[in-house]
Write an enzyme that holds these catalytic residues in place. Structure first.
Site, PDB file in Angstrom:
ATOM      1  N   GLU A 237       0.807  -1.226   0.000  1.00 53.84           N
ATOM      2  CA  GLU A 237       0.000   0.000   0.000  1.00 53.84           C
ATOM      3  C   GLU A 237       0.841   1.278   0.000  1.00 53.84           C
ATOM      4  O   GLU A 237       0.504   2.234  -0.679  1.00 53.84           O
ATOM      5  CB  GLU A 237      -0.960  -0.001   1.199  1.00 53.84           C
ATOM      6  CG  GLU A 237      -2.015  -1.100   1.101  1.00 53.84           C
ATOM      7  CD  GLU A 237      -3.091  -0.973   2.163  1.00 53.84           C
ATOM      8  OE1 GLU A 237      -3.700   0.099   2.267  1.00 53.84           O
ATOM      9  OE2 GLU A 237      -3.308  -1.945   2.900  1.00 53.84           O
ATOM     10  N   HIS A 253       8.630 -26.952   4.928  1.00 51.00           N
ATOM     11  CA  HIS A 253       8.059 -28.218   4.458  1.00 51.00           C
ATOM     12  C   HIS A 253       7.534 -28.104   3.031  1.00 51.00           C
ATOM     13  O   HIS A 253       6.854 -29.003   2.558  1.00 51.00           O
ATOM     14  CB  HIS A 253       6.964 -28.668   5.435  1.00 51.00           C
ATOM     15  CG  HIS A 253       7.522 -28.875   6.823  1.00 51.00           C
ATOM     16  ND1 HIS A 253       8.106 -30.052   7.218  1.00 51.00           N
ATOM     17  CD2 HIS A 253       7.655 -28.018   7.860  1.00 51.00           C
ATOM     18  CE1 HIS A 253       8.550 -29.932   8.467  1.00 51.00           C
ATOM     19  NE2 HIS A 253       8.286 -28.689   8.868  1.00 51.00           N
ATOM     20  N   LYS A 347     -13.393  -0.209  -4.660  1.00 48.52           N
ATOM     21  CA  LYS A 347     -14.536  -0.031  -3.750  1.00 48.52           C
ATOM     22  C   LYS A 347     -15.639   0.761  -4.453  1.00 48.52           C
ATOM     23  O   LYS A 347     -16.819   0.454  -4.315  1.00 48.52           O
ATOM     24  CB  LYS A 347     -14.091   0.684  -2.465  1.00 48.52           C
ATOM     25  CG  LYS A 347     -13.270  -0.205  -1.527  1.00 48.52           C
ATOM     26  CD  LYS A 347     -12.895   0.504  -0.227  1.00 48.52           C
ATOM     27  CE  LYS A 347     -12.046  -0.397   0.662  1.00 48.52           C
ATOM     28  NZ  LYS A 347     -11.628   0.195   1.916  1.00 48.52           N
TER      29      LYS A 347
HETATM   30  C1  F6R Z   1      -6.030   1.887   3.510  1.00 54.53           C
HETATM   31  C2  F6R Z   1      -5.923   0.567   4.110  1.00 54.53           C
HETATM   32  C3  F6R Z   1      -6.818  -0.528   3.631  1.00 54.53           C
HETATM   33  C4  F6R Z   1      -8.126  -0.527   4.440  1.00 54.53           C
HETATM   34  C5  F6R Z   1      -9.071  -1.651   3.988  1.00 54.53           C
HETATM   35  C6  F6R Z   1     -10.307  -1.763   4.867  1.00 54.53           C
HETATM   36  O1  F6R Z   1      -5.163   2.773   4.194  1.00 54.53           O
HETATM   37  O2  F6R Z   1      -5.109   0.372   4.968  1.00 54.53           O
HETATM   38  O3  F6R Z   1      -6.133  -1.748   3.760  1.00 54.53           O
HETATM   39  O4  F6R Z   1      -7.824  -0.702   5.801  1.00 54.53           O
HETATM   40  O5  F6R Z   1      -9.457  -1.419   2.666  1.00 54.53           O
HETATM   41  O6  F6R Z   1     -10.904  -0.538   5.083  1.00 54.53           O
HETATM   42  P1  F6R Z   1     -11.285  -0.111   6.581  1.00 54.53           P
HETATM   43  O7  F6R Z   1     -10.005  -0.140   7.343  1.00 54.53           O
HETATM   44  O8  F6R Z   1     -11.830   1.275   6.466  1.00 54.53           O
HETATM   45  O9  F6R Z   1     -12.285  -1.108   7.040  1.00 54.53           O
END
Ligand code: F6R
Length: 352
Positions: A237, A253, A347
């Protein structure tokens, strides 16, 4: 090894991830206080039969880390659930902790709904969004943490309230949390000072220079799986780099045999081995022997050791080293570490 030019920091870190990295110690302290001041309706009830911590990405890792901190001391099973559905053993005897920084993560929201339908005791940890709304609508306890920063840069806010609440529910036996916390906060502040861009020589800068242009492979003892996962996620990320991780002894293994082909690729993989005294001596030996066996097929093997004395301090010292390494690696790749455009785009597309 590539070296880092400090002017590049200002150029690429335009959203100031540096500020959040530098404040990790303070954030852990604040996160603990948030947990401590959270009003528990009852802290003298029957202990749960199991604890399920649900979350994804930068939120889910807080579950892995809580589990790692509690480790072998746990008197009931702790499961980290990453997905839409929850197992049938989630019942009225379960403490189900739903962690989503944004409060809008689809998988976590569906899983918490299912857990509630199965009668679980729910606790939310979020900065707001639909998770907070769900908790309010169903009169469920929910820890609210400060909003407005990337989830992965909010680990102190996500992890510390969980530990504080589990501690108050007496689910972490033989735990002297206050002194462990004090040590951790001091150590993290010291590491942040040591790792600042103005310091010419630091471990994260060296590691980033070594990993630049290579595929990082993170190996750790099983007891440190959470840390290896965190390193991988932060390189994905922050640095926008592929990275992989696996754990000992299992990799001995199977994966150990894979260090041959495709040879053009293995020679471009740099292995980081994470070390901490929590690993059984047998695992330490395995790590040393494996390093000797695979090294000729890699771009190199580097050992990284935890610092500090309490388990919490040691685990979070490794988190800090990995976070800063991923940050400097982002700069070397000329990337702004903060935006995660593909995650956001995915998303958005799922919502339509
Ligand atoms: C972005 C990040 C992502 C989010 C993941 C879930 O900085 O770290 O890995 O954590 O997409 O989103 P949340 O944390 O808001 O449930």
């Amino acid at each position: 090894m590539t070296t880092l030019n400090p002017a590049q920091i200002n150029q690429y870190d335009s959203d100031d991830m540096l500020h959040l990295l530098s404040g990790f110690s303070e954030q852990c302290k604040r996160g603990w206080e948030i947990g401590e001041s959270f009003k528990l309706d009852r802290d003298d009830g029957q202990p749960p039969s199991n604890i399920v911590i649900a979350g994804m990405g930068g939120s889910g890792i807080s579950g892995d880390l809580a589990k790692a901190v509690i480790g072998a001391r746990s008197t009931c099973p702790i499961i980290v659930n990453r997905g839409y559905s929850v197992p049938a053993f989630v019942t009225a005897q379960t403490l189900f902790i739903a962690v989503s920084y944004s409060g809008n993560t689809e998988e976590t929201l569906l899983s918490v709904e299912q857990a509630a339908a199965q009668g679980a005791n729910i606790l939310g940890v979020t900065s707001g969004g639909k998770l907070k709304a769900f908790a309010e609508a169903h009169n469920l306890p929910c820890v609210t943490i400060p909003a407005g920063q990337p989830p992965r840069a909010s680990l102190g806010y996500l992890l510390m309230p969980i530990l504080s609440i589990l501690d108050r529910l007496r689910l972490i036996p033989d735990f002297n949390f206050q002194s462990d916390l004090d040590e951790t906060i001091d150590l993290l502040a010291q590491l942040a000072a040591d790792f600042q861009p103005g310091i010419t020589e630091s471990l994260p800068k060296r590691l980033a220079g070594t990993l630049h242009g290579k595929l990082p492979i993170i190996y750790a003892p099983q007891e440190l799986e959470a840390i290896a996962t965190r390193w991988k996620g932060q390189m994905n990320e922050n640095s926008k780099s592929l990275a992989y991780c696996s754990v000992y002894p299992e990799m001995n293994h199977n994966e150990i045999e894979g260090w041959k082909h495709p040879s053009a690729l293995t020679q471009r993989c740099h292995v980081i081995q994470l070390h901490d005294p929590i690993a059984p001596p047998q695992t330490q030996r395995r790590m040393d022997i494996t390093a000797e066996l695979i090294e000729p097929h890699t771009a190199g093997v580097t050992a990284v050791h935890s610092q500090g004395s309490s388990l919490l301090a040691r685990l979070l010292s490794l988190v800090a080293i990995g976070d800063w390494t991923s940050y400097y690696l982002a700069i070397l790749y000329e990337q702004n570490p903060t935006p995660v455009e593909r995650i956001e785009e995915l998303k958005r597309r799922l919502e339509t």
